[in-house]
Design a protein around this motif. Structure first.
Motif, short mmCIF file in Angstrom:
data_model
loop_
_atom_site.label_atom_id
_atom_site.label_comp_id
_atom_site.label_asym_id
_atom_site.label_seq_id
_atom_site.Cartn_x
_atom_site.Cartn_y
_atom_site.Cartn_z
N ILE A 236 -4.88 7.67 -0.17
CA ILE A 236 -3.98 7.10 0.83
C ILE A 236 -4.43 7.52 2.23
O ILE A 236 -4.73 8.68 2.47
N SER A 237 -4.45 6.55 3.12
CA SER A 237 -4.90 6.80 4.49
C SER A 237 -3.72 7.20 5.36
O SER A 237 -3.19 6.41 6.15
N PHE A 238 -3.30 8.45 5.24
CA PHE A 238 -2.14 8.92 5.99
C PHE A 238 -2.38 8.93 7.49
O PHE A 238 -1.44 8.94 8.27
N GLU A 239 -3.65 8.97 7.91
CA GLU A 239 -3.92 9.08 9.34
C GLU A 239 -3.54 7.83 10.12
O GLU A 239 -3.48 7.83 11.34
N LYS A 240 -3.28 6.73 9.43
CA LYS A 240 -2.88 5.50 10.11
C LYS A 240 -1.37 5.52 10.38
O LYS A 240 -0.61 6.24 9.75
N LYS A 241 -0.93 4.68 11.32
CA LYS A 241 0.46 4.70 11.76
C LYS A 241 1.37 3.92 10.81
O LYS A 241 2.03 2.97 11.20
N ASN A 242 1.42 4.36 9.57
CA ASN A 242 2.26 3.70 8.58
C ASN A 242 3.28 4.69 8.03
O ASN A 242 3.25 5.88 8.34
N HIS A 243 4.16 4.19 7.16
CA HIS A 243 5.10 5.05 6.44
C HIS A 243 4.80 4.93 4.95
O HIS A 243 4.48 3.83 4.46
N TYR A 244 4.91 6.05 4.24
CA TYR A 244 4.65 6.04 2.80
C TYR A 244 5.79 6.73 2.05
O TYR A 244 6.29 7.78 2.47
N LEU A 245 6.19 6.13 0.92
CA LEU A 245 7.13 6.72 -0.01
C LEU A 245 6.42 6.84 -1.35
O LEU A 245 5.89 5.84 -1.86
N ILE A 246 6.39 8.04 -1.93
CA ILE A 246 5.67 8.27 -3.18
C ILE A 246 6.61 8.88 -4.20
O ILE A 246 7.19 9.96 -3.96
#
Length: 413
Positions: A236-246
């Motif tokens: 997962i590319s966390f460095e981008k300006k997104n939101h993630y739910l895992i």
């Protein structure tokens, strides 16, 4: 009538609920929260999160407007100059969305002056157009004879260093993260709704009970560290300006890991049970560029981030002649696998298909992991029965005793 997942009552009125708040560009919607609970959580829970200083910084940087249509100012309030603590200054957002300092006016105190024939005021250049109004207010407020006054204007440019004190919430924002985790789990694991801890969480959200939040819900991490993301960094590319739910099942039970703007990251235990999502995980990606929210299970996540599976084989040869013949064709790179309807099939010694796809067989076998598991995932399988594959150009059967299934990473989610 349907049951609201927050108050757990039968209700008739439901409206669109943003699992991730709209003010941080959330595109994940559900329709299982009643209108009353939706309204209550918006003011009591979501606001705790979207008004967090770290979130305000991101909304300011990415020009994300709130429901009022304005961009938040993370430096709102009154500050002062480093070398002059008595000089007050505010930071404003200009028409281009940039922060701009403005010194607040300094006006004299005339309480001890019996007669006033002069005074000094200091204003920012931005207030120069309002100078006459400011002077008139001072004269009117203090009963000064305007005829006695003469005016002199002095301009001075300064490049101020501003002292700013920020209050950073380290607790209350967690209830907003809990709301997202709970709604994500209920929406994707229907049986979770009746879980014991799920009932507790819905009660906390319904009442906005911050004391029970601390006592009854286990959080992993402070919310400001990235260690909890480590197991997923290669996918997962966390460095981008997104939101993630895992969502994933662990020895601690059902866990939800949330990452917002790659700024706030936290893990939350949603259940003590390990029965949910066995051998699977769910990743929700809120893409701020694509304006979308997509959910990936384990298989879909691997298919997105790795190449299609390729296969290698270890063969069994009954005599040297068969081995030499195979090696001859293999060295000349003319051997290829025969595909039946796009799949490599397993045959018996008579040439009859036993498994239409070799994956049908491999799924029943245990495997050993090879490769670095970061950029390459290779599994080794020992066959437990006599099976053959067909090779071209001879269209001949060769017995297989081991299979190597490999994927190579090409992308991040």
């Amino acid at each position: 009538m349907q049951t609201c997942i927050i108050c757990r009552k039968k209700k008739a009125d439901f409206n669109d609920e943003h699992v991730i708040p709209d003010s941080i560009q959330g595109y994940y919607h559900i329709n299982t929260v009643c209108t009353d609970c939706n309204s209550r959580m918006g003011s009591a829970i979501d606001n705790k999160l979207i008004n967090h200083k770290f979130i305000e910084f991101q909304r300011f940087l990415f020009n994300i407007k709130g429901k009022s249509g304005s961009i938040p100012n993370p430096f709102s309030g009154t500050h002062h100059l480093v070398d002059n603590p008595d000089r007050k200054v505010v930071l404003e957002i200009d028409g281009k969305g940039n922060l701009s300092p403005r010194l607040l006016p300094i006006v004299p105190n005339f309480k001890k002056e019996p007669i006033v024939d002069s005074f000094i005021i200091q204003v920012d250049k931005k207030d120069e157009g309002h100078l006459d109004e400011i002077i008139d207010k001072i004269i009117l407020r203090n009963g000064i004879d305007k005829q006695r006054l003469t005016s002199t204007k002095i301009e001075r440019e300064i490049d101020p260093y501003i002292s700013i004190t920020l209050n950073i919430d380290t607790q209350d924002f967690k209830v907003g993260m809990l709301k997202m985790a709970y709604e994500f789990a209920v929406d994707n694991i229907p049986e979770y709704f009746n879980d014991e801890l799920a009932r507790t969480i819905s009660k906390i959200l319904y009442k906005g009970d911050f004391q029970d939040l601390v006592k009854k819900v286990l959080f992993f991490g402070s919310g400001f560290d990235k260690e909890i993301l480590a197991p997923f960094q290669n996918l997962i590319s966390f460095e981008k300006k997104n939101h993630y739910l895992i969502l994933l099942s662990t020895k601690h039970g059902l866990i939800c890991i949330i990452n917002l703007f790659n700024i706030l990251s936290i893990g939350i235990r949603l259940s003590n049970s390990t029965k949910y999502l066995k051998n699977d995980l769910l990743v929700g990606k809120n893409d701020l560029d694509d304006h979308s929210f997509k959910i990936f299970n384990t298989r879909e996540l691997i298919e997105f981030t790795f190449t299609e599976m390729s296969f290698g084989f270890e063969y069994y040869f009954s005599d040297d002649q068969s081995r030499m013949e195979f090696e001859l064709f293999s060295n000349e790179n003319i051997l290829s696998h025969y595909h039946d309807d796009g799949h490599i099939a397993f045959y018996n010694s008579s040439g009859q298909i036993v498994y239409r796809s070799l994956l049908d067989k491999l799924e029943s076998l245990s495997s050993r992991s090879l490769g670095d598991t970061i950029n390459e995932m290779t599994s080794e399988y020992d066959l437990d029965e006599e099976l053959y594959i067909k090779l071209l150009p001879q269209n001949k059967l060769y017995r297989v005793i081991k299979v190597f299934a490999s994927r190579y990473r090409i992308n991040k989610l």
